[in-house]
Design a protein around this motif. Structure first.
Motif, PDB file in Angstrom:
ATOM      1  N   ARG A  70      33.576  41.893  52.263  1.00 61.49           N
ATOM      2  CA  ARG A  70      33.566  41.184  50.984  1.00 61.49           C
ATOM      3  C   ARG A  70      34.145  42.094  49.921  1.00 61.49           C
ATOM      4  N   GLY A  71      34.762  41.489  48.954  1.00 60.64           N
ATOM      5  CA  GLY A  71      35.352  42.254  47.869  1.00 60.64           C
ATOM      6  C   GLY A  71      35.471  41.379  46.636  1.00 60.64           C
ATOM      7  N   VAL A  72      35.995  41.961  45.594  1.00 60.03           N
ATOM      8  CA  VAL A  72      36.225  41.241  44.349  1.00 60.03           C
ATOM      9  C   VAL A  72      37.687  41.401  43.973  1.00 60.03           C
ATOM     10  N   ILE A  73      38.349  40.293  43.722  1.00 57.06           N
ATOM     11  CA  ILE A  73      39.716  40.319  43.211  1.00 57.06           C
ATOM     12  C   ILE A  73      39.631  40.220  41.699  1.00 57.06           C
ATOM     13  N   PHE A  74      40.212  41.192  41.010  1.00 60.86           N
ATOM     14  CA  PHE A  74      40.220  41.162  39.549  1.00 60.86           C
ATOM     15  C   PHE A  74      41.223  40.118  39.092  1.00 60.86           C
ATOM     16  N   ILE A  75      40.794  39.244  38.198  1.00 57.76           N
ATOM     17  CA  ILE A  75      41.643  38.145  37.744  1.00 57.76           C
ATOM     18  C   ILE A  75      42.414  38.507  36.475  1.00 57.76           C
ATOM     19  N   ASP A  76      41.718  39.029  35.502  1.00 58.43           N
ATOM     20  CA  ASP A  76      42.363  39.278  34.207  1.00 58.43           C
ATOM     21  C   ASP A  76      42.231  40.740  33.765  1.00 58.43           C
TER      22      ASP A  76
END
Length: 66
Positions: free
Chosen positions: A39-45
């Motif tokens: 699992r990870g987090v994609i930075f959007i802004d």
């Protein structure tokens, strides 16, 4: 589902990096053996200043001659 408000500090940095992100996971296997492996987090802004701070942090620690 949806976006998350993300804020974190890089080690040794007093100012937090803030942005929004979306959780992602890598699914492996199939059928009954299917599971979420990572699992990870994609930075959007993430702004350019935050991106530079992260890159500088990584480059300082990955450079074998630093």
């Amino acid at each position: 589902d949806g976006t998350l408000a993300v804020a974190f500090h890089l080690p040794g940095d007093r100012d937090p990096i803030r942005c929004h992100g979306r959780v992602v996971s890598e699914v492996v296997g199939s059928g009954e053996d299917e599971r979420s492996e990572r699992r990870g987090v994609i930075f959007i802004d993430l702004d350019e200043a935050g991106r530079e701070r992260i890159l500088n942090y990584l480059n300082e620690r990955l450079d074998p001659f630093a």
